[in-house]
Motif scaffolding. Structure first.
Motif, PDB file in Angstrom:
ATOM      1  N   MET A 236       0.837  -1.196   0.000  1.00  0.00           N
ATOM      2  CA  MET A 236       0.000   0.000   0.000  1.00  0.00           C
ATOM      3  C   MET A 236       0.878   1.255   0.000  1.00  0.00           C
ATOM      4  O   MET A 236       0.578   2.228  -0.697  1.00  0.00           O
ATOM      5  N   GLY A 237       1.966   1.154   0.789  1.00  0.00           N
ATOM      6  CA  GLY A 237       2.897   2.298   0.813  1.00  0.00           C
ATOM      7  C   GLY A 237       3.505   2.510  -0.561  1.00  0.00           C
ATOM      8  O   GLY A 237       3.654   3.642  -1.030  1.00  0.00           O
ATOM      9  N   GLY A 238       3.858   1.375  -1.199  1.00  0.00           N
ATOM     10  CA  GLY A 238       4.422   1.466  -2.551  1.00  0.00           C
ATOM     11  C   GLY A 238       3.409   2.026  -3.516  1.00  0.00           C
ATOM     12  O   GLY A 238       3.734   2.841  -4.389  1.00  0.00           O
ATOM     13  N   MET A 239       2.177   1.604  -3.404  1.00  0.00           N
ATOM     14  CA  MET A 239       1.126   2.101  -4.292  1.00  0.00           C
ATOM     15  C   MET A 239       0.866   3.580  -4.041  1.00  0.00           C
ATOM     16  O   MET A 239       0.699   4.369  -4.985  1.00  0.00           O
ATOM     17  N   ILE A 240       0.838   3.919  -2.757  1.00  0.00           N
ATOM     18  CA  ILE A 240       0.614   5.332  -2.421  1.00  0.00           C
ATOM     19  C   ILE A 240       1.782   6.166  -2.935  1.00  0.00           C
ATOM     20  O   ILE A 240       1.592   7.242  -3.509  1.00  0.00           O
ATOM     21  N   GLY A 241       2.990   5.609  -2.752  1.00  0.00           N
ATOM     22  CA  GLY A 241       4.179   6.323  -3.264  1.00  0.00           C
ATOM     23  C   GLY A 241       4.105   6.485  -4.777  1.00  0.00           C
ATOM     24  O   GLY A 241       4.416   7.548  -5.322  1.00  0.00           O
ATOM     25  N   PHE A 242       3.680   5.393  -5.436  1.00  0.00           N
ATOM     26  CA  PHE A 242       3.548   5.439  -6.886  1.00  0.00           C
ATOM     27  C   PHE A 242       2.502   6.471  -7.288  1.00  0.00           C
ATOM     28  O   PHE A 242       2.686   7.235  -8.226  1.00  0.00           O
ATOM     29  N   LEU A 243       1.387   6.488  -6.554  1.00  0.00           N
ATOM     30  CA  LEU A 243       0.343   7.458  -6.846  1.00  0.00           C
ATOM     31  C   LEU A 243       0.826   8.895  -6.607  1.00  0.00           C
ATOM     32  O   LEU A 243       0.526   9.801  -7.398  1.00  0.00           O
ATOM     33  N   VAL A 244       1.560   9.084  -5.534  1.00  0.00           N
ATOM     34  CA  VAL A 244       2.066  10.424  -5.225  1.00  0.00           C
ATOM     35  C   VAL A 244       3.017  10.890  -6.347  1.00  0.00           C
ATOM     36  O   VAL A 244       2.939  12.012  -6.835  1.00  0.00           O
ATOM     37  N   VAL A 245       3.917   9.976  -6.729  1.00  0.00           N
ATOM     38  CA  VAL A 245       4.859  10.297  -7.807  1.00  0.00           C
ATOM     39  C   VAL A 245       4.079  10.534  -9.088  1.00  0.00           C
ATOM     40  O   VAL A 245       4.350  11.490  -9.834  1.00  0.00           O
ATOM     41  N   SER A 246       3.094   9.654  -9.333  1.00  0.00           N
ATOM     42  CA  SER A 246       2.306   9.785 -10.559  1.00  0.00           C
ATOM     43  C   SER A 246       1.534  11.102 -10.546  1.00  0.00           C
ATOM     44  O   SER A 246       1.491  11.831 -11.573  1.00  0.00           O
ATOM     45  N   ILE A 247       0.938  11.458  -9.433  1.00  0.00           N
ATOM     46  CA  ILE A 247       0.170  12.691  -9.322  1.00  0.00           C
ATOM     47  C   ILE A 247       1.138  13.871  -9.461  1.00  0.00           C
ATOM     48  O   ILE A 247       0.838  14.859 -10.135  1.00  0.00           O
ATOM     49  N   GLY A 248       2.314  13.717  -8.838  1.00  0.00           N
ATOM     50  CA  GLY A 248       3.300  14.788  -8.925  1.00  0.00           C
ATOM     51  C   GLY A 248       3.746  15.003 -10.350  1.00  0.00           C
ATOM     52  O   GLY A 248       3.889  16.139 -10.825  1.00  0.00           O
ATOM     53  N   LEU A 249       3.957  13.918 -11.069  1.00  0.00           N
ATOM     54  CA  LEU A 249       4.372  14.018 -12.474  1.00  0.00           C
ATOM     55  C   LEU A 249       3.245  14.592 -13.299  1.00  0.00           C
ATOM     56  O   LEU A 249       3.473  15.404 -14.236  1.00  0.00           O
ATOM     57  N   MET A 250       2.068  14.188 -12.999  1.00  0.00           N
ATOM     58  CA  MET A 250       0.922  14.688 -13.765  1.00  0.00           C
ATOM     59  C   MET A 250       0.770  16.189 -13.515  1.00  0.00           C
ATOM     60  O   MET A 250       0.458  16.922 -14.449  1.00  0.00           O
ATOM     61  N   LEU A 251       0.972  16.585 -12.326  1.00  0.00           N
ATOM     62  CA  LEU A 251       0.838  18.014 -12.026  1.00  0.00           C
ATOM     63  C   LEU A 251       1.950  18.812 -12.707  1.00  0.00           C
ATOM     64  O   LEU A 251       1.748  19.930 -13.141  1.00  0.00           O
ATOM     65  N   LYS A 252       3.085  18.189 -12.715  1.00  0.00           N
ATOM     66  CA  LYS A 252       4.220  18.841 -13.341  1.00  0.00           C
ATOM     67  C   LYS A 252       3.967  19.015 -14.835  1.00  0.00           C
ATOM     68  O   LYS A 252       4.290  20.049 -15.422  1.00  0.00           O
ATOM     69  N   TYR A 253       3.406  18.050 -15.452  1.00  0.00           N
ATOM     70  CA  TYR A 253       3.126  18.121 -16.874  1.00  0.00           C
ATOM     71  C   TYR A 253       1.919  19.005 -17.135  1.00  0.00           C
ATOM     72  O   TYR A 253       1.810  19.596 -18.183  1.00  0.00           O
ATOM     73  N   LEU A 254       1.078  19.079 -16.200  1.00  0.00           N
ATOM     74  CA  LEU A 254      -0.136  19.858 -16.383  1.00  0.00           C
ATOM     75  C   LEU A 254       0.174  21.359 -16.108  1.00  0.00           C
ATOM     76  O   LEU A 254      -0.542  22.206 -16.556  1.00  0.00           O
ATOM     77  N   ARG A 255       1.112  21.682 -15.494  1.00  0.00           N
ATOM     78  CA  ARG A 255       1.357  23.052 -15.191  1.00  0.00           C
ATOM     79  C   ARG A 255       2.001  23.704 -16.295  1.00  0.00           C
ATOM     80  O   ARG A 255       2.240  24.019 -17.221  1.00  0.00           O
TER      81      ARG A 255
END
Length: 168
Positions: free
Chosen positions: A149-168
């Protein structure tokens, strides 16, 4: 006691011998009492025939039967006494055997109770081991799930962070 045929015949012969030997005296006594010769003879014949009858019991016969009955009663009393003693012995033996059987049953129940106690201890020990094993497995599973779950949450955080980075 039962009379033999010889004893019965012997008694009848004694009576008949008496009647035969005293025939003259009996007839004379009857005639002196005022009976004529014909009447005296008739009475004597009736007496003689009554003594010849096989169904007639004498006082001696009755006394013998009474003695026989007394002997049988004594024998019955002796048998009863012997039976009572034997029954008492059998009861005593049975009571002892029953007591031995009860002791044996009690001993066997004690052994069975001890075996059940041993089985309970073994089962409690095995259940305790199974609980520990299940708790360890659940704990490992919980850690594994936490890591995943921690790995998934980490993956989601990284994924969300990357998505935000690309979206900005």
């Amino acid at each position: 006691m039962a009379q033999t045929a010889y004893q019965t015949q012997s008694k009848e012969s004694t009576i008949m011998n008496y009647l035969a030997s005293d025939t003259f005296q009996i007839l004379e006594d009857l005639e002196e009492s005022g009976l004529d010769k014909k009447q005296a003879k008739a009475i004597f014949q009736v007496i003689r025939q009554s003594h010849e009858a096989k169904d007639v019991a004498t006082k001696a016969d009755i006394a013998d039967v009474k003695r026989d009955i007394a002997d049988v009663k004594k024998e019955i009393a002796d048998v009863r006494k012997d039976l009572s003693a034997e029954i008492a012995d059998v009861r005593k033996d049975l009571s002892a055997e029953i007591a031995d059987i009860r002791k044996d049953i009690d001993t066997r129940f004690e052994k069975v109770d001890a075996q059940f106690a041993d089985v309970r201890k073994d089962m409690e020990s095995q259940f305790a081991d199974i609980r520990k094993d299940m708790n360890n497995k659940l704990e490992k599973l919980g850690l594994s799930l936490t890591i995943k779950m921690g790995g998934m949450i980490g993956f989601l955080v990284v994924s969300i962070g990357l998505m935000l980075k690309y979206l900005r």
